[in-house]
Write a protein that holds these residues in place. Structure first.
Motif, mmCIF file in Angstrom:
data_model
loop_
_atom_site.group_PDB
_atom_site.id
_atom_site.type_symbol
_atom_site.label_atom_id
_atom_site.label_comp_id
_atom_site.label_asym_id
_atom_site.label_seq_id
_atom_site.Cartn_x
_atom_site.Cartn_y
_atom_site.Cartn_z
ATOM 1 N N PHE A 23 39.456 -20.849 22.241
ATOM 2 C CA PHE A 23 40.760 -20.638 22.867
ATOM 3 C C PHE A 23 41.168 -19.161 22.811
ATOM 4 O O PHE A 23 40.697 -18.389 21.980
ATOM 5 C CB PHE A 23 41.828 -21.465 22.141
ATOM 6 N N GLY A 24 42.063 -18.786 23.731
ATOM 7 C CA GLY A 24 42.728 -17.481 23.661
ATOM 8 C C GLY A 24 41.988 -16.325 24.288
ATOM 9 O O GLY A 24 42.446 -15.183 24.196
ATOM 10 N N ARG A 25 40.834 -16.581 24.936
ATOM 11 C CA ARG A 25 40.040 -15.474 25.474
ATOM 12 C C ARG A 25 39.706 -15.630 26.958
ATOM 13 O O ARG A 25 38.740 -15.043 27.448
ATOM 14 C CB ARG A 25 38.734 -15.344 24.688
ATOM 15 N N GLU A 28 40.036 -12.149 28.769
ATOM 16 C CA GLU A 28 38.970 -11.234 28.345
ATOM 17 C C GLU A 28 37.606 -11.679 28.885
ATOM 18 O O GLU A 28 36.772 -10.842 29.233
ATOM 19 C CB GLU A 28 38.915 -11.155 26.813
ATOM 20 N N THR A 29 37.379 -12.991 28.950
ATOM 21 C CA THR A 29 36.110 -13.490 29.481
ATOM 22 C C THR A 29 35.952 -13.095 30.948
ATOM 23 O O THR A 29 34.872 -12.635 31.374
ATOM 24 C CB THR A 29 36.032 -15.020 29.334
ATOM 25 N N GLY A 51 35.981 -10.469 17.489
ATOM 26 C CA GLY A 51 35.408 -11.600 18.221
ATOM 27 C C GLY A 51 34.478 -11.193 19.341
ATOM 28 O O GLY A 51 34.360 -11.901 20.346
ATOM 29 N N LYS A 52 33.770 -10.066 19.176
ATOM 30 C CA LYS A 52 32.865 -9.582 20.230
ATOM 31 C C LYS A 52 31.738 -10.571 20.506
ATOM 32 O O LYS A 52 31.460 -10.920 21.658
ATOM 33 C CB LYS A 52 32.277 -8.215 19.804
ATOM 34 N N THR A 53 31.082 -11.016 19.429
ATOM 35 C CA THR A 53 29.955 -11.932 19.602
ATOM 36 C C THR A 53 30.403 -13.248 20.226
ATOM 37 O O THR A 53 29.747 -13.769 21.140
ATOM 38 C CB THR A 53 29.279 -12.193 18.244
ATOM 39 N N SER A 54 31.515 -13.792 19.783
ATOM 40 C CA SER A 54 32.016 -15.062 20.341
ATOM 41 C C SER A 54 32.351 -14.915 21.818
ATOM 42 O O SER A 54 32.092 -15.821 22.622
ATOM 43 C CB SER A 54 33.258 -15.516 19.565
ATOM 44 N N LEU A 55 32.926 -13.777 22.199
ATOM 45 C CA LEU A 55 33.290 -13.554 23.593
ATOM 46 C C LEU A 55 32.056 -13.568 24.486
ATOM 47 O O LEU A 55 32.084 -14.118 25.600
ATOM 48 C CB LEU A 55 34.026 -12.213 23.735
ATOM 49 N N VAL A 56 30.959 -12.983 23.992
ATOM 50 C CA VAL A 56 29.721 -12.945 24.774
ATOM 51 C C VAL A 56 29.006 -14.288 24.721
ATOM 52 O O VAL A 56 28.626 -14.858 25.746
ATOM 53 C CB VAL A 56 28.796 -11.818 24.262
ATOM 54 N N GLU A 57 28.803 -14.819 23.487
ATOM 55 C CA GLU A 57 27.961 -15.997 23.316
ATOM 56 C C GLU A 57 28.626 -17.288 23.788
ATOM 57 O O GLU A 57 27.945 -18.240 24.169
ATOM 58 C CB GLU A 57 27.560 -16.136 21.845
ATOM 59 N N CYS A 58 29.954 -17.342 23.765
ATOM 60 C CA CYS A 58 30.647 -18.547 24.236
ATOM 61 C C CYS A 58 31.346 -18.280 25.574
ATOM 62 O O CYS A 58 31.096 -18.981 26.563
ATOM 63 C CB CYS A 58 31.655 -19.017 23.201
ATOM 64 N N GLY A 59 32.203 -17.256 25.596
ATOM 65 C CA GLY A 59 32.951 -16.983 26.820
ATOM 66 C C GLY A 59 32.058 -16.624 27.990
ATOM 67 O O GLY A 59 32.107 -17.274 29.057
ATOM 68 N N LEU A 60 31.216 -15.597 27.821
ATOM 69 C CA LEU A 60 30.391 -15.105 28.937
ATOM 70 C C LEU A 60 29.310 -16.110 29.311
ATOM 71 O O LEU A 60 29.061 -16.346 30.500
ATOM 72 C CB LEU A 60 29.760 -13.765 28.556
ATOM 73 N N ARG A 61 28.646 -16.705 28.320
ATOM 74 C CA ARG A 61 27.565 -17.654 28.638
ATOM 75 C C ARG A 61 28.082 -18.830 29.468
ATOM 76 O O ARG A 61 27.367 -19.350 30.338
ATOM 77 C CB ARG A 61 26.917 -18.175 27.357
ATOM 78 N N VAL A 194 36.766 -4.776 23.176
ATOM 79 C CA VAL A 194 37.366 -6.049 22.782
ATOM 80 C C VAL A 194 38.422 -5.765 21.716
ATOM 81 O O VAL A 194 38.127 -5.159 20.686
ATOM 82 C CB VAL A 194 36.304 -7.017 22.221
ATOM 83 N N GLU A 195 39.636 -6.208 21.990
ATOM 84 C CA GLU A 195 40.744 -5.989 21.057
ATOM 85 C C GLU A 195 40.885 -7.182 20.123
ATOM 86 O O GLU A 195 40.522 -8.309 20.455
ATOM 87 C CB GLU A 195 42.062 -5.824 21.836
ATOM 88 N N LYS A 196 41.442 -6.932 18.925
ATOM 89 C CA LYS A 196 41.840 -8.040 18.069
ATOM 90 C C LYS A 196 43.039 -8.757 18.702
ATOM 91 O O LYS A 196 43.773 -8.171 19.498
ATOM 92 C CB LYS A 196 42.233 -7.534 16.679
ATOM 93 N N MET A 197 43.229 -10.004 18.338
ATOM 94 C CA MET A 197 44.354 -10.767 18.871
ATOM 95 C C MET A 197 45.653 -10.349 18.180
ATOM 96 O O MET A 197 45.668 -10.059 16.983
ATOM 97 C CB MET A 197 44.134 -12.260 18.654
ATOM 98 N N ASP A 198 46.735 -10.331 18.944
ATOM 99 C CA ASP A 198 48.039 -10.077 18.336
ATOM 100 C C ASP A 198 48.624 -11.402 17.818
ATOM 101 O O ASP A 198 48.066 -12.481 18.028
ATOM 102 C CB ASP A 198 48.983 -9.409 19.328
ATOM 103 N N ARG A 199 49.754 -11.302 17.129
ATOM 104 C CA ARG A 199 50.353 -12.477 16.502
ATOM 105 C C ARG A 199 50.641 -13.608 17.509
ATOM 106 O O ARG A 199 50.370 -14.781 17.251
ATOM 107 C CB ARG A 199 51.663 -12.091 15.804
#
Length: 637
Positions: A23-25, A28-29, A51-61, A194-199
């Motif tokens: 969730f939440g990307r 960015e994806t 969350g760079k790896t997660s964005l690529v491995e889950c979001g982009l894939r 890739v930015e960190k998530m804000d509150r």
């Protein structure tokens, strides 16, 4: 620890199969997908925990269909080139002949481009090579290994077939890439931060996780909104950006607490009442590590689990990949004795999700599950471990030297042996040097005895002459005695000069490769080092800047860093770099404990008023510096 494992991701990155709980990307994806469109390579960078790896491995894939791409994720491993060919060969039906000794192609004409092209011709799908944790190559790669990679990368970029490369790395190491622009000129041209998530975003993500249908079989939730708000309340108010991995670890802790109080045959109930007043989300990883180490100490011996984890981090507290035999050898060298087999400890750490195992070729390797946890391990080393690391660093310096050691050098090394035994080769050199020193001392003693006997005879003769010729002979004797004293004084001066030259030689060898000192005359080297050790640190900090070549789209690469002597770096907590108003994300923070504290900004435009830099010392003081635009340009003619 026999409880059911937490269903949350904990420190693991999200994979393609995690789409329903990722969730939440979404934005960015889409942005990442668009950034990759039409380019041969893309640098994906950001702070640790963003969350760079997660964005690529889950979001982009999940944005690509199987027909659109065939992606291979590659880590440096033991050697980047070996890992590339192992990954490609594993996907090929018709394999490339690999040399069993060096694990590279038998045909030396086969490079990255040829191997990737062969894979494309077999699959008829665009090939994507995803280099995760790419900073590992920059941190621990050998000189030849890095050079060969960037030469091969440049060739692959210019090869005319559908193949794209994604380099995923932490932004504090981005400045290291400028060293390789001569080998791969376009390395910094295409990038995505890739930015960190804000509150606000994290609040939405926590709520979505608690409400996710895929988690319903594992737990119930009592008021998801209230629990979400209570979780975020465990962060300091000043914390604007949040590492989602900390939230995942905290959710895992709540799961464990819910298991302890759950009713028989019922599901664990997650509620705000499970959160304690002293819970600290920012320090949750440290609390988690300390708790796990205490539990494992009971089975494997006090300090043994932490010793194993310490073997798996670099000197910069980033994670390393090691095989079980390599881990055992490291613990044996340190005389660490476990009550139970190391294989059992590795399994226990993997079950607790502190370690993960990876299959590289035919070998299984282990690594700490996240760089954030590797940093916490480094920050919790005992004093004994720190002394041992210092000894290993000192031994590595002497390993590069040749020839016999002096007595002063042997005396300098002796205290370190209490923390870590000498390596075999160094022990041999010390033994040979000791024998040579003893033989020299024996020769010197024999010469002194011979000299004394000779002097005794001379004095007897002089005494006889004195008796014969009286006062005149006495004057001659005094003159001879004065001459002897002069010779002794010259000899002492010569010995002092030799000692000074040896000291300067050692300093030069220790500082070899440090541009700050390599051109300083020997007579000034000690004085310069002494000044750099004692002067206030604010007088030693020099801002630097770099401007990359202008690209076709008008973009330029801007890099800033500070020069400061490496042995003063531990006085710095972090460095804030401020670009001028109008830049997105104007402030950048570097906490990397290197001598440069570099930061990269990849954008375009310039700041007529210059760039502000705040250096935050561990004492709490702040040193302000400004890099005027004219100086920025002057450094980059």
């Amino acid at each position: 620890m026999n409880r059911a494992p937490s269903p949350f991701k904990f420190l693991d990155s999200y994979r393609k199969s995690d789409k329903k709980v990722f969730f939440g990307r979404d934005t960015e994806t889409t942005d990442l997908y668009d950034a990759l469109s039409g380019v041969k390579h893309l640098l994906v960078y950001g702070p640790s925990g963003s969350g760079k790896t997660s964005l690529v491995e889950c979001g982009l894939r999940n944005r690509f269909s199987d027909a659109d791409w065939f992606a291979l994720t590659i880590r440096k491993g033991d050697h980047i080139s070996k890992s590339i060919f192992a990954a490609i060969n594993g996907a090929l039906t018709t394999k490339i002949d690999i040399n069993a000794t060096n694990q590279l192609p038998v045909d030396s004409s086969i490079g990255f481009s040829e191997a990737a092209h062969k894979l494309f011709k077999e699959r008829f799908q665009p090939i994507y090579l995803l280099f995760d944790q790419f900073e590992e190559l920059l941190i621990s790669g050998e000189t030849d290994e890095k050079r060969d990679f960037f030469i091969g990368l440049d060739q692959l970029i210019h090869h005319n077939f559908p193949c794209r490369i994604v380099l995923i790395m932490r932004e504090e190491f981005i400045g290291h890439l400028s060293e390789f622009e001569s080998l791969c000129p376009s390395i910094l041209r295409h990038r995505f931060r890739v930015e960190k998530m804000d509150r606000k975003n994290v609040e939405k993500v926590i709520f979505q996780i608690l409400q996710a249908p895929d988690y319903k079989p594992f737990f119930n939730v009592d008021d998801s909104q209230k629990l979400t708000e209570k979780i975020l309340s465990r962060l300091p108010d000043k914390k604007k950006e949040i590492e989602l991995s900390h939230v995942q670890v905290f959710l895992g802790e709540l799961w464990d607490r819910a298991l302890e109080v759950k009713k028989e045959n019922g599901l664990p109930l997650l509620s705000a009442s499970l959160i304690h007043a002293d819970d600290d989300l920012e320090r949750i990883l440290e609390s988690f590590l300390i708790k796990q180490m205490k539990e494992l100490d009971l089975t494997f011996g006090k300090g043994v689990p932490l010793e194993l984890l310490a073997a798996m981090i670099s000197e910069k507290f980033t994670k390393l990949q090691l095989s079980e035999p390599a881990i055992i050898a490291d613990l044996d060298d340190k005389k660490v004795i476990s009550k139970n087999p190391i294989s059992d400890l590795l399994n226990a750490l993997e079950k607790r999700r502190i370690l993960r195992s990876l299959k590289i070729g035919d070998e299984t390797q282990y690594e700490i599950s996240h760089d954030s946890l590797a940093l916490v391990v480094g920050q919790n080393l005992t004093e004994e471990m720190k002394l041992r690391e210092k000894a290993a660093d000192v031994y590595s310096v002497y390993k590069e030297r040749t020839g016999l050691l002096s007595q002063d050098e042997i005396d300098y090394l002796r205290p370190f042996k209490r923390s870590l035994d000498y390596p075999v080769e160094l022990q041999k050199r010390i033994g040979e040097s000791t024998i040579a020193i003893q033989e020299q001392r024996k020769r010197d003693l024999e010469k002194q005895i011979a000299d004394k006997n000779k002097k005794r005879k001379i004095r007897i003769l002089i005494g006889a002459i004195i008796i014969l010729i009286g006062f005149t002979t006495l004057v001659i004797f005094l003159a001879i005695d004065a001459q002897e004293q002069t010779l002794l004084a010259k000899q002492k001066n010569l010995e002092a000069s030799i000692a000074k030259e040896r000291t300067q030689e050692l300093l030069k060898l220790v500082m070899q490769g440090r541009e700050r000192y390599e051109n300083i005359e020997d007579s000034l080297l000690n004085e310069k080092l002494s000044m750099d050790q004692t002067l206030p640190i604010d007088s030693l900090i020099v801002p630097r800047g770099y401007i990359g070549p202008k690209e076709k789209n008008g973009n330029r690469t801007y890099l800033m860093w500070i020069d400061v002597p490496s042995f003063r770096k531990l006085e710095i907590q972090e460095v804030h770099y401020y670009f001028c108003p109008g830049f997105i994300n104007r402030r950048r923070i570097s906490t990397e404990p290197t001598s440069s504290f570099s930061i990269g900004y990849l954008g375009y435009g310039y700041c007529p008023g210059g760039y502000d830099i705040d250096i935050i010392l561990k004492t709490g003081d702040t040193i302000h510096r400004n890099l005027p635009w004219k100086d920025f340009v002057a450094q980059n003619p």
